[in-house]
Design an enzyme around this catalytic site. Structure first.
Site, mmCIF file in Angstrom:
data_model
loop_
_atom_site.group_PDB
_atom_site.id
_atom_site.type_symbol
_atom_site.label_atom_id
_atom_site.label_comp_id
_atom_site.label_asym_id
_atom_site.label_seq_id
_atom_site.Cartn_x
_atom_site.Cartn_y
_atom_site.Cartn_z
ATOM 1 N N ASP A 1 6.227 6.903 -0.167
ATOM 2 C CA ASP A 1 6.107 5.813 -1.140
ATOM 3 C C ASP A 1 6.941 4.656 -0.599
ATOM 4 O O ASP A 1 8.173 4.705 -0.602
ATOM 5 C CB ASP A 1 6.632 6.298 -2.497
ATOM 6 C CG ASP A 1 6.659 5.179 -3.515
ATOM 7 O OD1 ASP A 1 6.307 4.029 -3.172
ATOM 8 O OD2 ASP A 1 7.044 5.444 -4.673
ATOM 9 N N ASP B 1 1.102 7.350 3.728
ATOM 10 C CA ASP B 1 0.487 6.753 2.538
ATOM 11 C C ASP B 1 1.033 7.475 1.314
ATOM 12 O O ASP B 1 1.732 8.477 1.458
ATOM 13 C CB ASP B 1 -1.051 6.870 2.606
ATOM 14 C CG ASP B 1 -1.740 5.714 1.894
ATOM 15 O OD1 ASP B 1 -1.468 5.530 0.691
ATOM 16 O OD2 ASP B 1 -2.519 4.983 2.531
ATOM 17 N N ILE B 2 0.676 6.966 0.116
ATOM 18 C CA ILE B 2 1.134 7.673 -1.095
ATOM 19 C C ILE B 2 0.193 8.812 -1.473
ATOM 20 O O ILE B 2 0.498 9.587 -2.365
ATOM 21 C CB ILE B 2 1.326 6.729 -2.316
ATOM 22 C CG1 ILE B 2 0.160 5.733 -2.418
ATOM 23 C CG2 ILE B 2 2.648 6.001 -2.247
ATOM 24 C CD1 ILE B 2 0.184 4.918 -3.694
ATOM 25 N N LYS C 1 1.825 -13.281 -0.947
ATOM 26 C CA LYS C 1 1.674 -13.436 0.505
ATOM 27 C C LYS C 1 2.387 -14.700 1.003
ATOM 28 O O LYS C 1 3.015 -14.680 2.058
ATOM 29 C CB LYS C 1 0.189 -13.457 0.898
ATOM 30 C CG LYS C 1 -0.496 -12.099 0.804
ATOM 31 C CD LYS C 1 0.083 -11.095 1.785
ATOM 32 C CE LYS C 1 -0.617 -9.750 1.754
ATOM 33 N NZ LYS C 1 0.079 -8.717 2.546
ATOM 34 N N GLY D 1 0.422 2.772 4.622
ATOM 35 C CA GLY D 1 -0.881 2.442 4.042
ATOM 36 C C GLY D 1 -1.998 2.894 4.959
ATOM 37 O O GLY D 1 -3.037 2.231 5.091
ATOM 38 N N TYR E 1 -1.658 -12.284 -5.816
ATOM 39 C CA TYR E 1 -1.699 -11.804 -4.436
ATOM 40 C C TYR E 1 -1.348 -12.936 -3.465
ATOM 41 O O TYR E 1 -0.514 -12.772 -2.564
ATOM 42 C CB TYR E 1 -3.107 -11.272 -4.163
ATOM 43 C CG TYR E 1 -3.366 -10.800 -2.760
ATOM 44 C CD1 TYR E 1 -2.750 -9.668 -2.252
ATOM 45 C CD2 TYR E 1 -4.268 -11.480 -1.939
ATOM 46 C CE1 TYR E 1 -3.015 -9.228 -0.969
ATOM 47 C CE2 TYR E 1 -4.540 -11.038 -0.654
ATOM 48 C CZ TYR E 1 -3.915 -9.917 -0.171
ATOM 49 O OH TYR E 1 -4.184 -9.490 1.095
ATOM 50 N N ILE F 1 -12.012 -8.642 5.441
ATOM 51 C CA ILE F 1 -12.297 -7.727 6.557
ATOM 52 C C ILE F 1 -13.478 -6.818 6.212
ATOM 53 O O ILE F 1 -13.507 -6.193 5.147
ATOM 54 C CB ILE F 1 -11.060 -6.860 6.886
ATOM 55 C CG1 ILE F 1 -9.814 -7.727 7.124
ATOM 56 C CG2 ILE F 1 -11.353 -5.968 8.094
ATOM 57 C CD1 ILE F 1 -9.845 -8.593 8.351
ATOM 58 N N GLY G 1 -5.763 3.259 3.878
ATOM 59 C CA GLY G 1 -6.469 2.066 3.419
ATOM 60 C C GLY G 1 -7.492 1.579 4.430
ATOM 61 O O GLY G 1 -7.680 2.170 5.500
ATOM 62 N N GLN G 2 -8.146 0.471 4.063
ATOM 63 C CA GLN G 2 -9.249 -0.023 4.900
ATOM 64 C C GLN G 2 -8.783 -0.369 6.318
ATOM 65 O O GLN G 2 -9.360 0.096 7.293
ATOM 66 C CB GLN G 2 -9.881 -1.261 4.246
ATOM 67 C CG GLN G 2 -11.166 -1.711 4.939
ATOM 68 C CD GLN G 2 -11.561 -3.150 4.615
ATOM 69 O OE1 GLN G 2 -10.802 -3.895 4.002
ATOM 70 N NE2 GLN G 2 -12.744 -3.534 5.020
HETATM 71 N N1 SER Z 1 -9.591 -9.445 1.446
HETATM 72 C C1 SER Z 1 -8.481 -9.841 0.628
HETATM 73 C C2 SER Z 1 -8.873 -9.906 -0.789
HETATM 74 O O1 SER Z 1 -10.024 -10.159 -1.060
HETATM 75 C C3 SER Z 1 -7.969 -11.176 1.085
HETATM 76 O O2 SER Z 1 -6.843 -10.995 1.871
HETATM 77 O O3 SER Z 1 -8.049 -9.756 -1.625
#
Ligand code: SER
Length: 319
Positions: free
Chosen positions: A49, A34-35, A143, A8, A139, A169, A11-12
């Site tokens: 992947d 990454d993909i 987690k 990844g 999500y 973040i 990503g950010q």
């Molecule tokens: N920043 C993430 C989200 O908003 C939280 O882990 O999904």
């Protein structure tokens, strides 16, 4: 120090993490993956992947990888649009890495958890490490399940999987994608481009946030500490700064006086309302001396400084 694979990497968090790890280990010892191809050419990037276990196994063997940073996931808001697919992806990529670790192919794993593991019945202020956890987003459920599984693998298969519960973040190098806390990044881009932003969260929605350099420090620190020091085998609470959209807008207005904000909460409001306002990270402090460095003003100054440079540079490019 072992050779690392970051999954990844476009990503950010992946973007900043690769840069930091390379400064510590040397470019050739940090494989980005990454993909999608990255925007900038990178001789140490591989297309991968992470849902394809065989492909991951091949890459880990071919590259002689010791450590994996699993930064690929479908974030909270996007996951609500495709619950089954998000669950499959988030769990599949985790199990692929855990199983390869169990086979002895990976020495150390970093897997991020999130404040999304908490839910509407969790105490919202200074949320403790151990408390009620009733996440009601796909999500968050993925987690929390992931946390339980990494503890299980750590204890039953003598593995070394480490984790922190990231808050929202904030960063300038790469945009986040599909999260509920994304407003706190978008607002800076819009303030600089249009001097106006419409927030998808209400003005009083206080959430735990963190500036990227702190998030990267937390990640590097927890991966560097002796395993015996880590009493928690699932995931550590880490805290940064808590603020509301209104407080963030005020901090931006102090620097860009004609900036304006309005509020049009959408489906993401309910997600934010189920999360804590602030986090108690005493156990991370005790076990690996964790403490964040950036407060709201330092973060806003640094974001505006770096993004202004980025936009000025882009504007001066020939069309
Ligand atoms: N920043 C993430 C989200 O908003 C939280 O882990 O999904």
């Amino acid at each position: 120090m072992g050779k690392a694979l970051v999954i990844g990497s476009n990503g950010q968090i992946g973007t900043d993490l690769v840069e930091k790890l390379r400064s510590l280990k040397g470019d050739e010892n940090v494989i980005a993956s990454d993909i999608y191809q990255p925007a900038k050419e990178d001789p140490f990037f591989i297309l991968l992947d992470a849902t394809d276990r065989e492909a991951v196994e091949k890459a880990i063997k071919a590259q002689n990888i010791d450590e994996v940073y699993l930064m690929a996931a479908i974030l909270s808001a996007k996951a609500e649009q495709m619950p089954n697919k998000a669950w499959d992806i988030n769990m599949q990529v985790l199990f692929n890495i855990l199983e390869l670790g169990k086979q002895g192919l990976i020495k150390k794993i970093f897997w991020p958890s999130s404040i999304a593991v908490f839910g509407p019945n969790t105490p919202r202020i200074n949320t403790p490490q151990y408390t009620i956890m009733d996440p009601n987003t796909v999500y968050g459920i993925s987690k929390l399940a992931g946390e339980r599984w990494i503890e299980y693998y750590n204890e039953h298969y003598n593995m070394d999987v480490r984790s922190v519960r990231y808050p929202g973040i904030i960063s300038w190098k790469t945009l986040p994608g599909g999260g509920t806390t994304d407003y706190a990044v978008e607002i800076f881009h819009e303030a600089l481009k249009n001097k106006k932003y419409t927030s998808f969260l209400s003005k009083n929605t206080r959430l735990p946030m963190m500036y990227m350099p702190d998030a990267i420090d937390a990640t590097i620190n927890i991966m560097s500490i002796p395993k015996e020091n880590l009493r928690i085998k699932h995931s550590y609470n880490i805290a940064g700064i808590s603020f509301t959209p209104e407080e963030l807008a005020d901090a931006i207005k102090k620097r860009i006086p004609d900036f304006e904000i309005d509020y049009k909460p959408d489906f993401r409001q309910a997600i934010a309302d189920s999360w804590p306002e602030s986090i108690d990270d005493d156990m991370a402090f005790k076990d690996w001396h964790w403490h964040h460095k950036y407060d709201l003003d330092a973060m806003v100054d640094d974001m505006l400084k770096n993004l202004s440079k980025k936009y000025n540079k882009e504007e001066s490019l020939p069309l």
